[in-house]
Scaffold this motif. Structure first.
Motif, PDB file in Angstrom:
ATOM      1  N   ASP A  54       0.676  -1.203  -0.092  1.00  0.00           N
ATOM      2  CA  ASP A  54       0.121   0.051  -0.036  1.00  0.00           C
ATOM      3  C   ASP A  54       0.861   1.140  -0.030  1.00  0.00           C
ATOM      4  O   ASP A  54       0.590   2.193  -0.863  1.00  0.00           O
ATOM      5  CB  ASP A  54      -0.844   0.069   1.099  1.00  0.00           C
ATOM      6  N   ILE A  55       1.811   1.401   0.798  1.00  0.00           N
ATOM      7  CA  ILE A  55       2.654   2.394   1.040  1.00  0.00           C
ATOM      8  C   ILE A  55       3.483   2.740  -0.515  1.00  0.00           C
ATOM      9  O   ILE A  55       3.347   3.731  -1.135  1.00  0.00           O
ATOM     10  CB  ILE A  55       3.708   2.121   2.104  1.00  0.00           C
ATOM     11  N   ALA A  56       3.960   1.524  -1.040  1.00  0.00           N
ATOM     12  CA  ALA A  56       4.542   1.459  -2.467  1.00  0.00           C
ATOM     13  C   ALA A  56       3.596   2.162  -3.480  1.00  0.00           C
ATOM     14  O   ALA A  56       3.825   3.160  -4.227  1.00  0.00           O
ATOM     15  CB  ALA A  56       5.126   0.116  -2.950  1.00  0.00           C
ATOM     16  N   LYS A  57       2.579   1.672  -3.269  1.00  0.00           N
ATOM     17  CA  LYS A  57       1.240   2.421  -4.373  1.00  0.00           C
ATOM     18  C   LYS A  57       1.227   3.765  -3.886  1.00  0.00           C
ATOM     19  O   LYS A  57       0.929   4.492  -4.967  1.00  0.00           O
ATOM     20  CB  LYS A  57       0.260   1.504  -4.177  1.00  0.00           C
ATOM     21  N   GLU A  58       1.110   4.359  -2.802  1.00  0.00           N
ATOM     22  CA  GLU A  58       1.073   5.635  -2.438  1.00  0.00           C
ATOM     23  C   GLU A  58       2.245   6.428  -3.217  1.00  0.00           C
ATOM     24  O   GLU A  58       1.907   7.573  -3.730  1.00  0.00           O
ATOM     25  CB  GLU A  58       0.973   5.746  -0.990  1.00  0.00           C
ATOM     26  N   VAL A  59       3.324   5.648  -2.908  1.00  0.00           N
ATOM     27  CA  VAL A  59       4.703   6.634  -3.525  1.00  0.00           C
ATOM     28  C   VAL A  59       4.584   6.674  -4.894  1.00  0.00           C
ATOM     29  O   VAL A  59       4.668   7.652  -5.442  1.00  0.00           O
ATOM     30  CB  VAL A  59       5.611   6.068  -3.067  1.00  0.00           C
ATOM     31  N   GLU A  60       4.245   5.604  -5.590  1.00  0.00           N
ATOM     32  CA  GLU A  60       3.941   5.631  -7.093  1.00  0.00           C
ATOM     33  C   GLU A  60       2.900   6.692  -7.601  1.00  0.00           C
ATOM     34  O   GLU A  60       3.081   7.471  -8.441  1.00  0.00           O
ATOM     35  CB  GLU A  60       3.629   4.227  -7.640  1.00  0.00           C
ATOM     36  N   LYS A  62       2.167   9.263  -5.838  1.00  0.00           N
ATOM     37  CA  LYS A  62       2.482  10.644  -5.548  1.00  0.00           C
ATOM     38  C   LYS A  62       3.688  11.188  -6.684  1.00  0.00           C
ATOM     39  O   LYS A  62       3.887  12.238  -7.183  1.00  0.00           O
ATOM     40  CB  LYS A  62       3.300  10.700  -4.228  1.00  0.00           C
ATOM     41  N   GLU A  63       4.647  10.253  -6.955  1.00  0.00           N
ATOM     42  CA  GLU A  63       5.558  10.372  -8.230  1.00  0.00           C
ATOM     43  C   GLU A  63       4.865  10.705  -9.415  1.00  0.00           C
ATOM     44  O   GLU A  63       5.378  11.652 -10.038  1.00  0.00           O
ATOM     45  CB  GLU A  63       6.455   9.167  -8.294  1.00  0.00           C
ATOM     46  N   ASN A  65       1.947  11.969  -9.864  1.00  0.00           N
ATOM     47  CA  ASN A  65       1.152  13.146 -10.058  1.00  0.00           C
ATOM     48  C   ASN A  65       2.433  14.414  -9.821  1.00  0.00           C
ATOM     49  O   ASN A  65       2.184  15.276 -10.505  1.00  0.00           O
ATOM     50  CB  ASN A  65       0.567  13.642  -8.634  1.00  0.00           C
ATOM     51  N   LYS A  66       3.770  14.174  -9.503  1.00  0.00           N
ATOM     52  CA  LYS A  66       4.586  15.129  -9.789  1.00  0.00           C
ATOM     53  C   LYS A  66       5.141  15.092 -11.249  1.00  0.00           C
ATOM     54  O   LYS A  66       5.227  16.258 -11.701  1.00  0.00           O
ATOM     55  CB  LYS A  66       5.960  14.850  -8.840  1.00  0.00           C
TER      56      LYS A  66
END
Length: 93
Positions: A54-60, A62-63, A65-66
């Motif tokens: 889940d954390i990896a998906k959130e980071v992906e 966010k990346e 969206n950047k």
């Protein structure tokens, strides 16, 4: 403190004399305890794995969206989205 073969045999014989009749009950209880312990450890592993995913998906996200602040659709233009693009233009590069 090393236990040799002779000492181990003596301990096993004493255990049989003391707990001989109840030995099957004791081993069943130990087996149930071990099984419950193993299930709990596997549950913890599964929970941690799910949280990491889940954390990896959130980071992906966010990346992404950047890189694409207005979403993926705005970053990939097609001929229909932009009338200035001609039918013979190469959109790939």
């Amino acid at each position: 403190m090393n236990i040799g073969t002779t000492e181990l045999i003596v301990i096993l014989i004493l255990g049989l004399f003391l707990y001989g009749k109840r030995l099957p009950e004791i081993t069943r209880a130990l087996g149930r305890g071990y099984r419950a312990f193993k299930e709990n450890i596997n549950g913890i592993k599964n929970d941690l794995t799910r949280q990491v995913v889940d954390i990896a998906k959130e980071v992906e996200i966010k990346e992404a969206n950047k890189i694409y602040p207005f979403g993926q659709a705005a970053a990939t233009e097609t001929k229909e989205d932009n009338p200035a693009v001609k039918s013979g233009d190469n959109l790939a590069g």
